[in-house]
Scaffold this motif. Sequence first.
Motif, PDB file in Angstrom:
ATOM      1  N   ARG A   1      13.148 -50.651-123.783  1.00 49.12           N
ATOM      2  CA  ARG A   1      11.903 -50.602-122.920  1.00 49.12           C
ATOM      3  C   ARG A   1      10.590 -50.544-123.936  1.00 49.12           C
ATOM      4  NH1 ARG A   1      11.678 -46.918-117.908  1.00 49.12           N
ATOM      5  NH2 ARG A   1      13.559 -47.488-116.942  1.00 49.12           N
ATOM      6  N   ILE A   2      10.700 -50.236-125.238  1.00 44.06           N
ATOM      7  CA  ILE A   2       9.547 -50.073-125.939  1.00 44.06           C
ATOM      8  C   ILE A   2       9.217 -51.907-126.251  1.00 44.06           C
ATOM      9  CG2 ILE A   2       8.658 -49.698-128.504  1.00 44.06           C
ATOM     10  CD1 ILE A   2      10.338 -46.996-128.058  1.00 44.06           C
ATOM     11  N   SER A   3      10.250 -52.473-126.820  1.00 39.91           N
ATOM     12  CA  SER A   3      10.001 -54.169-126.846  1.00 39.91           C
ATOM     13  C   SER A   3       9.547 -54.628-125.597  1.00 39.91           C
ATOM     14  CB  SER A   3      11.464 -54.543-127.652  1.00 39.91           C
ATOM     15  OG  SER A   3      11.970 -54.205-128.708  1.00 39.91           O
ATOM     16  N   ARG A   4      10.155 -54.291-124.555  1.00 38.92           N
ATOM     17  CA  ARG A   4       9.607 -55.094-123.505  1.00 38.92           C
ATOM     18  C   ARG A   4       8.370 -54.609-123.146  1.00 38.92           C
ATOM     19  NH1 ARG A   4      13.170 -53.298-119.093  1.00 38.92           N
ATOM     20  NH2 ARG A   4      14.131 -51.655-120.640  1.00 38.92           N
ATOM     21  N   GLY A   5       7.988 -53.112-123.207  1.00 41.39           N
ATOM     22  CA  GLY A   5       6.517 -53.029-123.198  1.00 41.39           C
ATOM     23  C   GLY A   5       5.360 -53.808-124.015  1.00 41.39           C
ATOM     24  N   PHE A   6       6.134 -53.676-125.223  1.00 39.81           N
ATOM     25  CA  PHE A   6       4.977 -54.613-126.390  1.00 39.81           C
ATOM     26  C   PHE A   6       4.920 -56.272-125.762  1.00 39.81           C
ATOM     27  CE2 PHE A   6       5.917 -51.915-130.087  1.00 39.81           C
ATOM     28  CZ  PHE A   6       4.708 -51.592-130.466  1.00 39.81           C
ATOM     29  N   HIS A   7       5.866 -56.486-125.210  1.00 42.64           N
ATOM     30  CA  HIS A   7       6.080 -58.051-125.028  1.00 42.64           C
ATOM     31  C   HIS A   7       5.181 -58.368-123.743  1.00 42.64           C
ATOM     32  CE1 HIS A   7       7.779 -61.598-122.809  1.00 42.64           C
ATOM     33  NE2 HIS A   7       7.871 -62.127-124.122  1.00 42.64           N
ATOM     34  N   TRP A   8       5.266 -57.724-122.534  1.00 41.82           N
ATOM     35  CA  TRP A   8       4.605 -57.799-121.275  1.00 41.82           C
ATOM     36  C   TRP A   8       3.081 -57.461-121.705  1.00 41.82           C
ATOM     37  CZ3 TRP A   8       6.312 -61.479-118.659  1.00 41.82           C
ATOM     38  CH2 TRP A   8       7.825 -61.761-118.871  1.00 41.82           C
ATOM     39  N   LEU A   9       2.790 -56.337-122.243  1.00 47.10           N
ATOM     40  CA  LEU A   9       1.452 -55.955-122.391  1.00 47.10           C
ATOM     41  C   LEU A   9       0.640 -57.075-123.129  1.00 47.10           C
ATOM     42  CD1 LEU A   9      -1.049 -54.053-122.298  1.00 47.10           C
ATOM     43  CD2 LEU A   9       0.001 -53.023-124.469  1.00 47.10           C
ATOM     44  N   MET A  10       1.530 -57.373-124.221  1.00 45.96           N
ATOM     45  CA  MET A  10       0.734 -58.449-125.023  1.00 45.96           C
ATOM     46  C   MET A  10       0.675 -59.779-124.332  1.00 45.96           C
ATOM     47  SD  MET A  10       2.276 -57.776-128.800  1.00 45.96           S
ATOM     48  CE  MET A  10       1.394 -58.973-129.377  1.00 45.96           C
ATOM     49  N   ALA A  11       1.628 -60.164-123.318  1.00 45.29           N
ATOM     50  CA  ALA A  11       1.550 -61.398-122.757  1.00 45.29           C
ATOM     51  C   ALA A  11       0.130 -61.253-121.732  1.00 45.29           C
ATOM     52  CB  ALA A  11       2.844 -61.588-121.731  1.00 45.29           C
ATOM     53  N   ALA A  12       0.077 -60.012-121.065  1.00 48.32           N
ATOM     54  CA  ALA A  12      -1.069 -59.746-120.099  1.00 48.32           C
ATOM     55  C   ALA A  12      -2.519 -59.857-121.010  1.00 48.32           C
ATOM     56  CB  ALA A  12      -1.069 -58.662-119.465  1.00 48.32           C
ATOM     57  N   LEU A  13      -2.573 -59.284-122.172  1.00 47.07           N
ATOM     58  CA  LEU A  13      -3.863 -59.333-123.055  1.00 47.07           C
ATOM     59  C   LEU A  13      -3.981 -60.793-123.197  1.00 47.07           C
ATOM     60  CD1 LEU A  13      -3.634 -55.893-124.887  1.00 47.07           C
ATOM     61  CD2 LEU A  13      -4.640 -56.602-122.739  1.00 47.07           C
ATOM     62  N   PHE A  14      -3.088 -61.512-123.965  1.00 48.05           N
ATOM     63  CA  PHE A  14      -3.192 -62.860-124.315  1.00 48.05           C
ATOM     64  C   PHE A  14      -3.544 -63.691-123.230  1.00 48.05           C
ATOM     65  CE2 PHE A  14      -0.935 -61.941-128.297  1.00 48.05           C
ATOM     66  CZ  PHE A  14      -1.772 -62.854-129.272  1.00 48.05           C
ATOM     67  N   ALA A  15      -3.210 -63.520-122.013  1.00 48.85           N
ATOM     68  CA  ALA A  15      -3.371 -64.328-120.796  1.00 48.85           C
ATOM     69  C   ALA A  15      -4.916 -64.099-120.586  1.00 48.85           C
ATOM     70  CB  ALA A  15      -2.639 -63.913-119.471  1.00 48.85           C
ATOM     71  N   TRP A  16      -5.548 -62.901-120.804  1.00 48.79           N
ATOM     72  CA  TRP A  16      -6.948 -62.885-120.601  1.00 48.79           C
ATOM     73  C   TRP A  16      -7.789 -63.504-121.813  1.00 48.79           C
ATOM     74  CZ3 TRP A  16      -9.556 -60.783-116.492  1.00 48.79           C
ATOM     75  CH2 TRP A  16     -10.792 -60.590-116.928  1.00 48.79           C
ATOM     76  N   GLN A  17      -7.275 -63.415-122.890  1.00 50.64           N
ATOM     77  CA  GLN A  17      -7.904 -64.064-123.863  1.00 50.64           C
ATOM     78  C   GLN A  17      -7.744 -65.532-123.825  1.00 50.64           C
ATOM     79  OE1 GLN A  17      -9.737 -62.089-125.785  1.00 50.64           O
ATOM     80  NE2 GLN A  17      -8.736 -62.104-127.691  1.00 50.64           N
ATOM     81  N   PHE A  18      -6.802 -66.157-123.204  1.00 50.64           N
ATOM     82  CA  PHE A  18      -6.622 -67.647-123.313  1.00 50.64           C
ATOM     83  C   PHE A  18      -7.704 -67.804-122.005  1.00 50.64           C
ATOM     84  CE2 PHE A  18      -2.188 -67.288-125.079  1.00 50.64           C
ATOM     85  CZ  PHE A  18      -2.689 -67.779-126.457  1.00 50.64           C
ATOM     86  N   ALA A  19      -7.500 -67.282-120.656  1.00 55.17           N
ATOM     87  CA  ALA A  19      -8.480 -67.331-119.902  1.00 55.17           C
ATOM     88  C   ALA A  19      -9.890 -67.640-120.018  1.00 55.17           C
ATOM     89  CB  ALA A  19      -8.336 -66.482-118.483  1.00 55.17           C
ATOM     90  N   GLY A  20     -10.486 -66.752-121.076  1.00 55.33           N
ATOM     91  CA  GLY A  20     -11.816 -66.541-121.421  1.00 55.33           C
ATOM     92  C   GLY A  20     -11.952 -67.810-122.461  1.00 55.33           C
ATOM     93  N   ALA A  21     -11.249 -68.194-123.203  1.00 52.63           N
ATOM     94  CA  ALA A  21     -11.219 -69.339-124.028  1.00 52.63           C
ATOM     95  C   ALA A  21     -11.356 -70.607-123.130  1.00 52.63           C
ATOM     96  CB  ALA A  21     -10.392 -69.513-125.130  1.00 52.63           C
ATOM     97  N   LEU A  22     -10.497 -70.669-122.335  1.00 54.30           N
ATOM     98  CA  LEU A  22     -10.439 -71.838-121.289  1.00 54.30           C
ATOM     99  C   LEU A  22     -11.732 -72.063-120.392  1.00 54.30           C
ATOM    100  CD1 LEU A  22      -6.775 -71.923-120.639  1.00 54.30           C
ATOM    101  CD2 LEU A  22      -7.730 -73.633-121.865  1.00 54.30           C
ATOM    102  N   LEU A  23     -12.194 -70.910-120.011  1.00 59.23           N
ATOM    103  CA  LEU A  23     -13.391 -70.980-119.293  1.00 59.23           C
ATOM    104  C   LEU A  23     -14.606 -71.466-120.059  1.00 59.23           C
ATOM    105  CD1 LEU A  23     -13.018 -67.752-117.121  1.00 59.23           C
ATOM    106  CD2 LEU A  23     -13.214 -69.839-116.222  1.00 59.23           C
ATOM    107  N   TYR A  24     -14.703 -70.896-121.270  1.00 59.96           N
ATOM    108  CA  TYR A  24     -15.683 -71.461-121.920  1.00 59.96           C
ATOM    109  C   TYR A  24     -15.569 -72.884-122.469  1.00 59.96           C
ATOM    110  CZ  TYR A  24     -18.852 -71.510-125.924  1.00 59.96           C
ATOM    111  OH  TYR A  24     -19.927 -71.450-126.680  1.00 59.96           O
TER     112      TYR A  24
END
Length: 179
Positions: free
Chosen positions: A15-38
Amino acid sequence: MSTVRWLDTPERYGRISRGFHWLMAALFAWQFAGALLYVGIGDTAVTRLVGGSHFDLGFTLFGLVLLRGLWGLANLKSRPPHPGRLGRAASIGHGVIYGLMIIIPSLALLRQYGSGKPFAPYGIPLMPERDTKIAWMMAPADLLHAWLGFTLLAVVLGHAAMVLVHQRVWKDRTLSRMT
């Protein structure tokens, strides 16, 4: 009653590894969305809404990748194996992702320090304001930060595509180890 598996096992990630993975995936998706929008529509209210958290979120992701890396190293012998040539390719791909997740924010922090501007993620002062700029500290990130960020996006999309190949073509249940 199933037991809660917090730690990694050879059959699946805990669960800890999966938590890191999916939390980071969501945060990176937000980062990439901002960069692509810009890149796509420029500096707009929408871009500022999504991209306005770029510095704080980037700092958070940098901390998470360091913690995740340490967690992964601590669990290395317990994790699901990646056998054969495809396993080596997967390990190399994961290494590239981790490398980029460390290099990209490191360059950004170097640029931030060199700029002389203060840096206070979440209002916590980490770098004070200075009157002078240090050009050599800013140059690597000015040159590479965006390009490496989009390279990371491409590698992450390749990672996701390979998961789909594993799941739909090879039907080897690779996805179930991380979900």
